[in-house]
Design a protein around this motif. Structure first.
Motif, PDB file in Angstrom:
ATOM      1  N   ARG A   3       0.860  -1.194   0.000  1.00 33.76           N
ATOM      2  CA  ARG A   3       0.000   0.000   0.000  1.00 33.76           C
ATOM      3  C   ARG A   3       0.890   1.237   0.000  1.00 33.76           C
ATOM      4  O   ARG A   3       1.960   1.232   0.606  1.00 33.76           O
ATOM      5  N   PRO A   4       0.432   2.330  -0.627  1.00 33.89           N
ATOM      6  CA  PRO A   4       1.309   3.485  -0.769  1.00 33.89           C
ATOM      7  C   PRO A   4       1.396   4.378   0.465  1.00 33.89           C
ATOM      8  O   PRO A   4       2.056   5.389   0.435  1.00 33.89           O
ATOM      9  N   HIS A   5       0.714   4.019   1.574  1.00 29.94           N
ATOM     10  CA  HIS A   5       0.790   4.851   2.756  1.00 29.94           C
ATOM     11  C   HIS A   5       2.245   4.975   3.197  1.00 29.94           C
ATOM     12  O   HIS A   5       2.965   3.995   3.269  1.00 29.94           O
ATOM     13  N   ARG A 396       9.850  10.912  -9.381  1.00 27.24           N
ATOM     14  CA  ARG A 396       9.073  11.003  -8.146  1.00 27.24           C
ATOM     15  C   ARG A 396       9.917  10.423  -7.013  1.00 27.24           C
ATOM     16  O   ARG A 396       9.734   9.286  -6.601  1.00 27.24           O
ATOM     17  N   PRO A 397      10.858  11.183  -6.478  1.00 24.57           N
ATOM     18  CA  PRO A 397      11.776  10.638  -5.477  1.00 24.57           C
ATOM     19  C   PRO A 397      11.180  10.478  -4.085  1.00 24.57           C
ATOM     20  O   PRO A 397      11.806   9.860  -3.230  1.00 24.57           O
ATOM     21  N   THR A 398       9.983  11.018  -3.835  1.00 24.47           N
ATOM     22  CA  THR A 398       9.379  10.903  -2.512  1.00 24.47           C
ATOM     23  C   THR A 398       7.987  10.295  -2.621  1.00 24.47           C
ATOM     24  O   THR A 398       7.376  10.272  -3.683  1.00 24.47           O
ATOM     25  N   GLY A 399       7.488   9.798  -1.494  1.00 20.79           N
ATOM     26  CA  GLY A 399       6.139   9.244  -1.435  1.00 20.79           C
ATOM     27  C   GLY A 399       5.997   7.863  -2.033  1.00 20.79           C
ATOM     28  O   GLY A 399       4.885   7.405  -2.282  1.00 20.79           O
ATOM     29  N   ARG A 400       7.120   7.177  -2.281  1.00 18.10           N
ATOM     30  CA  ARG A 400       7.082   5.830  -2.847  1.00 18.10           C
ATOM     31  C   ARG A 400       7.967   4.906  -2.029  1.00 18.10           C
ATOM     32  O   ARG A 400       8.710   5.344  -1.161  1.00 18.10           O
ATOM     33  N   VAL A 401       7.888   3.612  -2.329  1.00 17.85           N
ATOM     34  CA  VAL A 401       8.788   2.613  -1.753  1.00 17.85           C
ATOM     35  C   VAL A 401       9.672   2.082  -2.869  1.00 17.85           C
ATOM     36  O   VAL A 401       9.178   1.692  -3.930  1.00 17.85           O
TER      37      VAL A 401
END
Length: 426
Positions: A3-5, A396-401
């Motif tokens: 999940r992207p949380h 998109r370097p942030t908000g991901r795993v």
């Protein structure tokens, strides 16, 4: 499936982002519709560039071209050996390591290999023939036996390239794996597999672009263009959509529908027309995108253990310094199921190899003779996000795993899974 949380941290996760709560849906929508900070203007990249030259060259080679020339000779010899071994019902072939940094193609064989086969390989590249305890066929049978006995207790399983036994991945360890398999087992613990865009492409669609599942709201990357029944289609990952789901780019332009899908190889085909090029980009020392361009696809090539490859997902951008560690794996992907024909690879610098949003994106081998060209070698499937998670890079370097170890579907087994006959050439 991850999940992207932002507080979620779980094992090998599928690389796409899935909406499961209101918060997740909000994050997903932002990730798919917002313009990435370093995105290029919409449409086709007008230039061609070399993306591999900005990364360190391993093994004492003077340039990537020098390394890749040796790797290509190794792969040509490896293909001849593998094809001959597959035609023999009683072949003792165990596996091949084609790591150019060793300067020798290493062929593992149970018993004595055919002398003419070895002579042919040595005419192409320096070749070592090494003894193996088991043939690849014996190990594939053992892998089937272990999967049947252990079920979801294992996350990856496949033959070691040296024929010494099986490579098995588990989340918590598996006691008695050797007894269950009947052959020696090398266990990787805390391993689990989960599914992993550019942002405004136009038809014919290229590899490494962003696509959005307009039916479910999920987002992934396009893979290489491939032919199915004479038509050029878009390859991507099966976990990104179901049959008849509508596909668009992030601006809402139609890319057709999911027309063919095979969960067993984690590949699908979008019905939109594809082209024979792939998006890539150069990066700075921190992994930030410097410039975006495209590269010609000149064919398909299987990746051997020891090979050096690059990825080109639309979220992470182009990533290199990646080496193949195992092939012919079957993996158990969290919340998705079993996928076979997988290759395990790692970024040797332990920086990002791929991450969420890169699912279905291209894995490529740079042409040694011309680093502006690439060979298609696979399609992103999964990351190990428990033990190898690392900072994300790219658009998109942030908000991901993201992770430095990942799994991808071999280009040939992936195409076979969806009835594709070959890659579209640029």
């Amino acid at each position: 499936m991850i999940r992207p949380h932002p507080t979620t941290r779980r094992p090998v996760a599928m690389l796409r982002r899935v909406a499961v709560t209101a918060i997740s849906l909000a994050l997903l929508a932002a990730g798919l519709t917002a313009t990435p900070a370093t995105a290029a203007p919409g449409g086709k990249a007008p230039t061609t560039g070399s993306f591999v030259d900005s990364t360190p060259v391993p093994g004492g080679f003077a340039s990537w071209s020098e390394l890749l020339r040796l790797q290509q000779r190794m792969n040509n010899a490896a293909a001849q050996i593998t094809n001959a071994a597959q035609r023999s019902a009683n072949s003792g072939f165990a596996g091949i390591v084609a790591d150019p940094t060793t300067r020798h193609l290493q062929v593992y064989w149970k018993g004595e290999p055919p002398a003419n086969l070895v002579a042919t390989a040595r005419a192409t590249v320096a070749t070592q023939v090494l003894p193996a305890a088991y043939s690849q066929r014996e190990l594939m049978v053992a892998a089937d036996r272990l999967r049947a006995a252990a079920g979801n207790k294992i996350t990856t399983v496949g033959p070691r390239a040296d024929g010494a036994g099986l490579l098995v991945g588990t989340q918590d360890g598996l006691l008695g794996a050797t007894a269950l398999a009947g052959v020696p087992v090398t266990v990787q613990t805390r391993v689990a597999a989960a599914p992993a865009t550019r942002w405004d492409d136009t038809a014919p669609w290229w590899g490494g672009a962003a696509w959005r599942n307009a039916t479910t709201g999920g987002g992934c990357s396009t893979g290489f263009g491939v032919f199915q029944g004479g038509s050029a289609r878009i390859l991507s990952a099966a976990h990104c959509g179901n049959i008849n789901n509508a596909a668009t780019d992030p601006t809402g332009q139609s890319m057709g529908i999911v027309g063919t899908r095979n969960a067993g190889t984690d590949t699908l085909l979008l019905s939109g027309a594809s082209g024979g090029r792939v998006f890539n980009n150069s990066t700075d020392a921190n992994g930030n995108v410097v410039s975006e361009f495209s590269n010609q696809v000149i064919g398909a090539s299987a990746s051997q253990v020891g090979n050096w490859v690059c990825t080109s997902g639309a979220y992470s951008g182009t990533r290199c310094s990646i080496q193949v560690k195992a092939r012919n794996l079957c993996i158990n992907v969290r919340d998705f199921g079993q996928v076979c024909g997988q290759v395990q690879a790692e970024n040797t610098l332990h920086t990002n190899a791929v991450g969420q949003g890169d699912s279905g994106g291209p894995v490529e081998i740079v042409n040694a003779a011309n680093t502006l060209q690439v060979w298609a070698t696979g399609t992103n499937t999964a990351i190990d996000d428990t033990n190898t998670s690392t900072a994300c890079t790219g658009y998109r370097p942030t908000g991901r795993v993201c992770a430095w170890r990942f799994y991808y579907e071999d280009i040939f087994s992936g195409m076979a899974g969806v009835g594709a006959s070959g890659v579209v050439l640029g």
